[in-house]
Design a protein around this motif. Sequence first.
Motif, mmCIF file in Angstrom:
data_model
loop_
_atom_site.group_PDB
_atom_site.id
_atom_site.type_symbol
_atom_site.label_atom_id
_atom_site.label_comp_id
_atom_site.label_asym_id
_atom_site.label_seq_id
_atom_site.Cartn_x
_atom_site.Cartn_y
_atom_site.Cartn_z
ATOM 1 N N VAL A 1 47.863 -64.439 18.770
ATOM 2 C CA VAL A 1 46.704 -64.303 19.642
ATOM 3 C C VAL A 1 47.125 -63.398 20.786
ATOM 4 N N THR A 2 46.456 -62.253 20.923
ATOM 5 C CA THR A 2 46.890 -61.264 21.898
ATOM 6 C C THR A 2 45.721 -60.443 22.415
ATOM 7 N N GLY B 1 46.285 -75.458 24.931
ATOM 8 C CA GLY B 1 45.464 -76.671 24.992
ATOM 9 C C GLY B 1 44.045 -76.433 24.509
ATOM 10 N N TRP B 2 43.482 -75.267 24.835
ATOM 11 C CA TRP B 2 42.119 -74.927 24.397
ATOM 12 C C TRP B 2 42.072 -74.928 22.872
ATOM 13 N N PHE B 3 43.075 -74.305 22.230
ATOM 14 C CA PHE B 3 43.118 -74.294 20.769
ATOM 15 C C PHE B 3 43.387 -75.692 20.206
ATOM 16 N N ALA B 4 44.243 -76.470 20.872
ATOM 17 C CA ALA B 4 44.537 -77.833 20.406
ATOM 18 C C ALA B 4 43.268 -78.683 20.392
ATOM 19 N N GLU B 5 42.387 -78.485 21.360
ATOM 20 C CA GLU B 5 41.115 -79.217 21.402
ATOM 21 C C GLU B 5 40.250 -78.904 20.188
ATOM 22 N N ARG B 6 40.531 -77.792 19.530
ATOM 23 C CA ARG B 6 39.781 -77.376 18.350
ATOM 24 C C ARG B 6 40.560 -77.619 17.060
ATOM 25 N N ARG C 1 38.113 -69.092 29.121
ATOM 26 C CA ARG C 1 37.643 -70.265 28.368
ATOM 27 C C ARG C 1 36.140 -70.169 28.089
ATOM 28 N N ILE C 2 35.367 -69.735 29.068
ATOM 29 C CA ILE C 2 33.917 -69.580 28.872
ATOM 30 C C ILE C 2 33.643 -68.503 27.820
ATOM 31 N N TRP C 3 34.355 -67.381 27.926
ATOM 32 C CA TRP C 3 34.216 -66.268 26.978
ATOM 33 C C TRP C 3 34.520 -66.744 25.561
ATOM 34 N N LEU C 4 35.586 -67.545 25.417
ATOM 35 C CA LEU C 4 35.968 -68.057 24.100
ATOM 36 C C LEU C 4 34.990 -69.104 23.571
ATOM 37 N N ASP C 5 34.497 -69.968 24.451
ATOM 38 C CA ASP C 5 33.547 -71.000 24.018
ATOM 39 C C ASP C 5 32.352 -70.374 23.297
ATOM 40 N N VAL C 6 31.842 -69.289 23.854
ATOM 41 C CA VAL C 6 30.677 -68.611 23.275
ATOM 42 C C VAL C 6 31.022 -68.001 21.915
ATOM 43 N N MET D 1 46.837 -74.342 10.772
ATOM 44 C CA MET D 1 47.092 -73.008 11.264
ATOM 45 C C MET D 1 47.958 -73.089 12.519
ATOM 46 N N HIS D 2 48.970 -72.258 12.543
ATOM 47 C CA HIS D 2 49.851 -72.180 13.704
ATOM 48 C C HIS D 2 49.611 -70.860 14.421
ATOM 49 N N LEU D 3 49.348 -70.961 15.712
ATOM 50 C CA LEU D 3 49.090 -69.784 16.518
ATOM 51 C C LEU D 3 50.213 -69.579 17.520
ATOM 52 N N LEU D 4 50.485 -68.308 17.812
ATOM 53 C CA LEU D 4 51.414 -67.945 18.866
ATOM 54 C C LEU D 4 50.632 -67.135 19.879
ATOM 55 N N ILE D 5 50.575 -67.638 21.112
ATOM 56 C CA ILE D 5 49.824 -66.991 22.188
ATOM 57 C C ILE D 5 50.741 -65.987 22.876
ATOM 58 N N ASP D 6 50.303 -64.738 22.954
ATOM 59 C CA ASP D 6 51.102 -63.670 23.551
ATOM 60 C C ASP D 6 51.215 -63.848 25.068
ATOM 61 N N ALA D 7 52.187 -63.156 25.644
ATOM 62 C CA ALA D 7 52.566 -63.333 27.048
ATOM 63 C C ALA D 7 51.465 -63.015 28.052
ATOM 64 N N GLN D 8 50.583 -62.067 27.750
ATOM 65 C CA GLN D 8 49.569 -61.711 28.740
ATOM 66 C C GLN D 8 48.391 -62.688 28.765
ATOM 67 N N LEU D 9 48.439 -63.687 27.909
ATOM 68 C CA LEU D 9 47.436 -64.748 27.920
ATOM 69 C C LEU D 9 48.060 -66.018 28.492
ATOM 70 N N PRO D 10 47.259 -66.868 29.121
ATOM 71 C CA PRO D 10 47.814 -68.048 29.802
ATOM 72 C C PRO D 10 48.296 -69.125 28.831
#
Length: 107
Positions: free
Chosen positions: A52-53, A15-20, A83-88, A1-10
């Motif tokens: 991802v937006t 890297g967080w997604f790459a770890e997964r 990152r904490i919000w996403l981990d959960v 899966m290839h994701l594109l992270i939108d501008a308002q996200l860091p």
Amino acid sequence: MHLLIDAQLPPALCGWFAERGLIAAHVSTELGGQTPDAIIAAHVERHGMILVTKDDDFLLRHPPVKSRLLWFRCGNISNRGLRIWLDVRWPMIAERLDQGDRVIEVR
């Protein structure tokens, strides 16, 4: 899966997604800064990516047809808080990605 992270996200979210085990690029490096939403939407459609937006415009004005949308509904949040919000929420996100859901709203 290839994701594109939108501008308002860091960009660090790549890297967080790459770890997964997912491949992610930030819109600023993939398409440049200040890219209009219509261009972003066309790019993810053309390449069958997951956008991802936090921006509801991609659901309302540019709904996915060939692409997919991972829509974060977390409001303003620090990078660490994100990152904490996403981990959960990751188990639910991963399950819905695996199921092929076109739009995944994450609250």
